[in-house]
Design a protein around this motif. Sequence first.
Motif, PDB file in Angstrom:
ATOM      1  N   PRO A   5     -54.396  20.330 -28.086  1.00 22.79           N
ATOM      2  CA  PRO A   5     -54.019  21.002 -26.829  1.00 22.79           C
ATOM      3  C   PRO A   5     -54.929  20.534 -25.691  1.00 22.79           C
ATOM      4  O   PRO A   5     -56.139  20.410 -25.867  1.00 22.79           O
ATOM      5  CB  PRO A   5     -54.237  22.488 -27.126  1.00 22.79           C
ATOM      6  N   LEU A   6     -54.334  20.272 -24.541  1.00 24.38           N
ATOM      7  CA  LEU A   6     -55.104  19.841 -23.374  1.00 24.38           C
ATOM      8  C   LEU A   6     -55.046  20.832 -22.226  1.00 24.38           C
ATOM      9  O   LEU A   6     -55.938  20.846 -21.371  1.00 24.38           O
ATOM     10  CB  LEU A   6     -54.576  18.488 -22.875  1.00 24.38           C
ATOM     11  N   ALA A   7     -53.987  21.642 -22.147  1.00 28.71           N
ATOM     12  CA  ALA A   7     -53.834  22.538 -21.002  1.00 28.71           C
ATOM     13  C   ALA A   7     -52.934  23.705 -21.378  1.00 28.71           C
ATOM     14  O   ALA A   7     -52.041  23.588 -22.230  1.00 28.71           O
ATOM     15  CB  ALA A   7     -53.239  21.780 -19.814  1.00 28.71           C
ATOM     16  N   TRP A   8     -53.193  24.840 -20.698  1.00 25.23           N
ATOM     17  CA  TRP A   8     -52.413  26.063 -20.923  1.00 25.23           C
ATOM     18  C   TRP A   8     -52.153  26.753 -19.592  1.00 25.23           C
ATOM     19  O   TRP A   8     -52.929  26.622 -18.649  1.00 25.23           O
ATOM     20  CB  TRP A   8     -53.177  27.043 -21.820  1.00 25.23           C
ATOM     21  N   ASP A   9     -51.063  27.496 -19.558  1.00 26.62           N
ATOM     22  CA  ASP A   9     -50.856  28.475 -18.485  1.00 26.62           C
ATOM     23  C   ASP A   9     -51.248  29.827 -19.070  1.00 26.62           C
ATOM     24  O   ASP A   9     -50.580  30.344 -19.971  1.00 26.62           O
ATOM     25  CB  ASP A   9     -49.387  28.486 -18.046  1.00 26.62           C
ATOM     26  N   LEU A  10     -52.337  30.377 -18.569  1.00 24.09           N
ATOM     27  CA  LEU A  10     -52.858  31.652 -19.067  1.00 24.09           C
ATOM     28  C   LEU A  10     -52.602  32.787 -18.094  1.00 24.09           C
ATOM     29  O   LEU A  10     -53.178  33.868 -18.227  1.00 24.09           O
ATOM     30  CB  LEU A  10     -54.373  31.521 -19.324  1.00 24.09           C
ATOM     31  N   SER A  11     -51.710  32.544 -17.121  1.00 20.18           N
ATOM     32  CA  SER A  11     -51.517  33.527 -16.044  1.00 20.18           C
ATOM     33  C   SER A  11     -50.427  34.545 -16.339  1.00 20.18           C
ATOM     34  O   SER A  11     -50.265  35.501 -15.587  1.00 20.18           O
ATOM     35  CB  SER A  11     -51.171  32.795 -14.741  1.00 20.18           C
ATOM     36  N   ASP A  12     -49.660  34.334 -17.420  1.00 13.34           N
ATOM     37  CA  ASP A  12     -48.465  35.135 -17.652  1.00 13.34           C
ATOM     38  C   ASP A  12     -48.693  36.105 -18.805  1.00 13.34           C
ATOM     39  O   ASP A  12     -48.650  35.719 -19.976  1.00 13.34           O
ATOM     40  CB  ASP A  12     -47.285  34.205 -17.955  1.00 13.34           C
ATOM     41  N   ASP A  13     -48.932  37.372 -18.493  1.00 11.94           N
ATOM     42  CA  ASP A  13     -49.174  38.367 -19.532  1.00 11.94           C
ATOM     43  C   ASP A  13     -47.931  38.638 -20.365  1.00 11.94           C
ATOM     44  O   ASP A  13     -48.035  38.976 -21.549  1.00 11.94           O
ATOM     45  CB  ASP A  13     -49.674  39.678 -18.906  1.00 11.94           C
ATOM     46  N   GLN A  14     -46.762  38.497 -19.761  1.00 13.33           N
ATOM     47  CA  GLN A  14     -45.528  38.775 -20.491  1.00 13.33           C
ATOM     48  C   GLN A  14     -45.257  37.727 -21.562  1.00 13.33           C
ATOM     49  O   GLN A  14     -44.892  38.050 -22.688  1.00 13.33           O
ATOM     50  CB  GLN A  14     -44.343  38.851 -19.532  1.00 13.33           C
ATOM     51  N   ASN A  15     -45.456  36.456 -21.222  1.00 15.36           N
ATOM     52  CA  ASN A  15     -45.209  35.377 -22.174  1.00 15.36           C
ATOM     53  C   ASN A  15     -46.419  35.039 -23.029  1.00 15.36           C
ATOM     54  O   ASN A  15     -46.282  34.420 -24.085  1.00 15.36           O
ATOM     55  CB  ASN A  15     -44.770  34.114 -21.418  1.00 15.36           C
ATOM     56  N   GLY A  16     -47.604  35.424 -22.559  1.00 15.54           N
ATOM     57  CA  GLY A  16     -48.808  35.003 -23.248  1.00 15.54           C
ATOM     58  C   GLY A  16     -49.140  33.562 -22.912  1.00 15.54           C
ATOM     59  O   GLY A  16     -48.502  32.937 -22.053  1.00 15.54           O
ATOM     60  N   PRO A  17     -50.120  32.958 -23.560  1.00 18.46           N
ATOM     61  CA  PRO A  17     -50.482  31.568 -23.273  1.00 18.46           C
ATOM     62  C   PRO A  17     -49.306  30.622 -23.510  1.00 18.46           C
ATOM     63  O   PRO A  17     -48.633  30.692 -24.539  1.00 18.46           O
ATOM     64  CB  PRO A  17     -51.626  31.290 -24.268  1.00 18.46           C
ATOM     65  N   ILE A  18     -49.053  29.750 -22.533  1.00 22.07           N
ATOM     66  CA  ILE A  18     -47.969  28.773 -22.626  1.00 22.07           C
ATOM     67  C   ILE A  18     -48.598  27.389 -22.628  1.00 22.07           C
ATOM     68  O   ILE A  18     -49.322  27.025 -21.702  1.00 22.07           O
ATOM     69  CB  ILE A  18     -46.994  28.910 -21.440  1.00 22.07           C
ATOM     70  N   LEU A  19     -48.306  26.620 -23.657  1.00 21.86           N
ATOM     71  CA  LEU A  19     -48.876  25.289 -23.793  1.00 21.86           C
ATOM     72  C   LEU A  19     -48.373  24.388 -22.672  1.00 21.86           C
ATOM     73  O   LEU A  19     -47.178  24.293 -22.420  1.00 21.86           O
ATOM     74  CB  LEU A  19     -48.488  24.712 -25.150  1.00 21.86           C
ATOM     75  N   MET A  20     -49.300  23.690 -21.991  1.00 24.82           N
ATOM     76  CA  MET A  20     -48.951  22.884 -20.816  1.00 24.82           C
ATOM     77  C   MET A  20     -49.269  21.403 -20.964  1.00 24.82           C
ATOM     78  O   MET A  20     -48.759  20.593 -20.200  1.00 24.82           O
ATOM     79  CB  MET A  20     -49.690  23.417 -19.575  1.00 24.82           C
ATOM     80  N   GLY A  21     -50.120  21.031 -21.912  1.00 22.51           N
ATOM     81  CA  GLY A  21     -50.468  19.623 -22.069  1.00 22.51           C
ATOM     82  C   GLY A  21     -50.977  19.331 -23.464  1.00 22.51           C
ATOM     83  O   GLY A  21     -51.691  20.156 -24.046  1.00 22.51           O
ATOM     84  N   ILE A  22     -50.618  18.167 -24.019  1.00 23.44           N
ATOM     85  CA  ILE A  22     -51.051  17.794 -25.364  1.00 23.44           C
ATOM     86  C   ILE A  22     -51.255  16.276 -25.459  1.00 23.44           C
ATOM     87  O   ILE A  22     -50.777  15.526 -24.600  1.00 23.44           O
ATOM     88  CB  ILE A  22     -50.020  18.207 -26.449  1.00 23.44           C
ATOM     89  N   ARG A  23     -51.963  15.859 -26.526  1.00 30.12           N
ATOM     90  CA  ARG A  23     -52.050  14.442 -26.881  1.00 30.12           C
ATOM     91  C   ARG A  23     -52.122  14.331 -28.393  1.00 30.12           C
ATOM     92  O   ARG A  23     -52.541  15.264 -29.095  1.00 30.12           O
ATOM     93  CB  ARG A  23     -53.266  13.767 -26.239  1.00 30.12           C
ATOM     94  N   HIS A  24     -51.693  13.173 -28.896  1.00 25.52           N
ATOM     95  CA  HIS A  24     -51.794  12.896 -30.321  1.00 25.52           C
ATOM     96  C   HIS A  24     -53.205  12.402 -30.615  1.00 25.52           C
ATOM     97  O   HIS A  24     -53.842  11.750 -29.788  1.00 25.52           O
ATOM     98  CB  HIS A  24     -50.752  11.841 -30.715  1.00 25.52           C
ATOM     99  N   THR A  25     -53.706  12.699 -31.807  1.00 22.90           N
ATOM    100  CA  THR A  25     -55.092  12.349 -32.130  1.00 22.90           C
ATOM    101  C   THR A  25     -55.306  10.849 -32.275  1.00 22.90           C
ATOM    102  O   THR A  25     -56.398  10.335 -31.980  1.00 22.90           O
ATOM    103  CB  THR A  25     -55.520  13.032 -33.446  1.00 22.90           C
TER     104      THR A  25
END
Length: 810
Positions: free
Chosen positions: A172-192
């Motif tokens: 995981p590289l990034a999240w949207d943590l602003s939405d209490d209704q949805n909870g953390p939403i994954l915003m960015g990723i990379r393969h190892t």
Amino acid sequence: MHRPHLLFLDAYDSFSNNIINLLQQDLNATVQVIKIDDKRFAKTDDACFHAFLKRFDAVVAGPGPGDPRNSHDLGLIGKLWHLPEEVCLPVLGICLGFQSLALAFGGTAGRLHQPRHGLVTEVSHQRQSLFQDIDVLMATQYHSLHAKLGHNVDKTSPDLWRATSNCPDIIPLAWDLSDDQNGPILMGIRHTSKPFYGVQYHPESICTSSAGAQIIHNWWSEAFAWTVNQAAKIQTPTAFHLSIDVESCDANSESGDDSASTSSSLFDAVNPTVRDTTATTPAVTRDSSRMGRPASPRFVSWRCIDMTSSPVDVAALLQNLQDINQQAVLLESGSKNGQPVRPETGRFSIIGCVEDAPSIKYSTGNHIITSSLSGTNSSYNGSMSDIWSSVETFMAANKATDGNTDLPFWGGLVGFVSYEAGLETIDVAQPANDDRPDVWFVFVSRSVIVDHVERRVYIQSLEEKDDHWFEKAGNTVKELSKEPASLDKPGLPIPAIIAPIQDEYVQKVEICQSHIRAGDSYELCLTDQSIVSHDESCRPSSFELYQRLRTRNPAPFGAYLRLKDSNKEGNKEGSKEESKEENKKKIKEEKGNAVTILSSSPERFLSWSRAGKCQFRPIKGTVEKKDGLTREDAEKLLNVDKERAENLMIVDLIRHDLHGVVGSGNVKVEKLMTVEEYQTVFQLVSVIEGQLQEGSRHTGIDVLAASLPPGSMTGAPKKRSCELLTEIEGKARGIYSGVLGYFDVGGGGDFSVVIRTAFQWEDEGVWRIGAGGAVTVLSSPIAEFEEMDLKRQSCLPSLGLQSLSSVGSR
């Protein structure tokens, strides 16, 4: 650093060209585009696709409607994540492409509790990989689904930044943590270990911060480093080594998909040469045999009459100039208290005299084009592409350069393009439709232009030695009564009305929202029609109704158009040999080829100047003007997530359409979501502009052809949204939701969106009024019905209805 040669996989999204613009502008990349279902690879083995990929440095898998769990929605994107080592290359997945990447390595996808379309939020990250050297990042989201890697949903947990046992290869590289209704939403990723990256948000959106777009640079830096490292390992540049003849792949497919690539010769040679391609829409196909003939330039004669002492009643001027019961053309900039309601867009009114004028028509119902533009009447099978070709050919052959440069119109084609004609341009199957014209333009060679700011009247002609016309028009202007005709004639009959039923409309709103939650659309512009009819014995004239409309709801894009076949004026009684049935059929056919349009549209769809400057002015967001409601109050009501999201989605869609023709780097948003005041409403308006490049093969006609139907009347992504709306609405919209305006012989053009409009086909004898609004997941179904009703009410009083309560509804 090496100039990147990128492949873009287009998943039929309405923002794709904006991403391509970002790649070309920020990376100086050359970009080739293919659709995710490109026929050259969809029906062949993977070896052909692999050979094709070796021509590129990297791939961008774009966003689009649908579900990443559905292979049909992914198409070729799904093949990227399991490429053989010798074929593997860097990939950036955006939105749908991002979700596909997560699912390919153990992740899951699910619906958000509350979809996030057109919403701008802060994205949290740790300045790693794609987000290196990025601080505060505000990003636009367009998604109903989200990818999950198996993390604990606690947004304070440090485990959010680690790989999970479910997806050990994804960081995981990034999240949207602003939405209490949805909870953390994954915003960015990379393969190892593989060069695969993805972001859920849209870096290309006009409301994503510059930091959000910087991920493009960071991605390419990491992709380039990986490519250099791989080349060093095998000591052979894989991009220049082809193990299979890609031309044979193309030959083995059923057919090449011309729309799938921006290059007309994608497989023109098997060599390492990098081709500089752009994400532009092909120019309108011209009829070369007709275009090759010598042009017959038109010369514009004009005279000016100063009217500063007495403002001109445009409607009365039209009535005195010609027989409005035959054909009439008036494009009017509405006035209030002697001043134009919107001088920025509504300064000039245009009267066209069109007796026996050449015309061109087209019906999507029978695909018949009827044209007299060449001087003789002809009918033949055709399509919308043939219409654009004919218009382009005719306008080029009648080009003028010597008119008054202060005036936007010197003469030209005036008319409309229906919503269904727009559907044909994006290959959307239409509801059952009759054979009435969906395109109808007449040639205006004599015109009168009223400048409402300078209070001058200009008389123009494209005809040679037209002194008689100048004398007639000049005398008419000078003798014109200053008092407008009475609008409220006693005894104006109250019509009958068939109106949308609230429960049915609310149900349709809910169906729209279910499709949005499923990820099929970001917003859907749902509409419905009211049908108004007067008793035949006391039916008011169409022009009387227009006079009422222009007074009660003056607008910058008012219009009175009455178009009628001039070649069908024969004896309506028929010959003695004709039976009564044949005679009735003949009369019906004649009436069926006559239409009247009464418009008070506030919305410009598209204009372009003679120098190639294009402008869109989409309206999304409406507040009724009530007693005591100030502009400041309206701004507060419109400055909320729902209204701004509606407008933003259409702005990004229009940027995509415009980028596709004028090219990267030539589109600007001059105004973003500003409040404008009209007679009955406050509305949220944006202004998007683009510049056609000198020497380009493209014209304003290409921009129009590439932009229909109007995005403010469809939703986004446009193609899938239109398919859904056709199914939900279940009937043709007709002229409503289309566009109305002109092609100027000087090279410009101006078209409004056909809203706040009533139209009538003479054989029906009823008025049709369409209205609707953009449905999002934040919409209240009842409020959507009320908004539709509010927009409808701007036309109903002009037809004799004070409100629905006066007559009821079906």
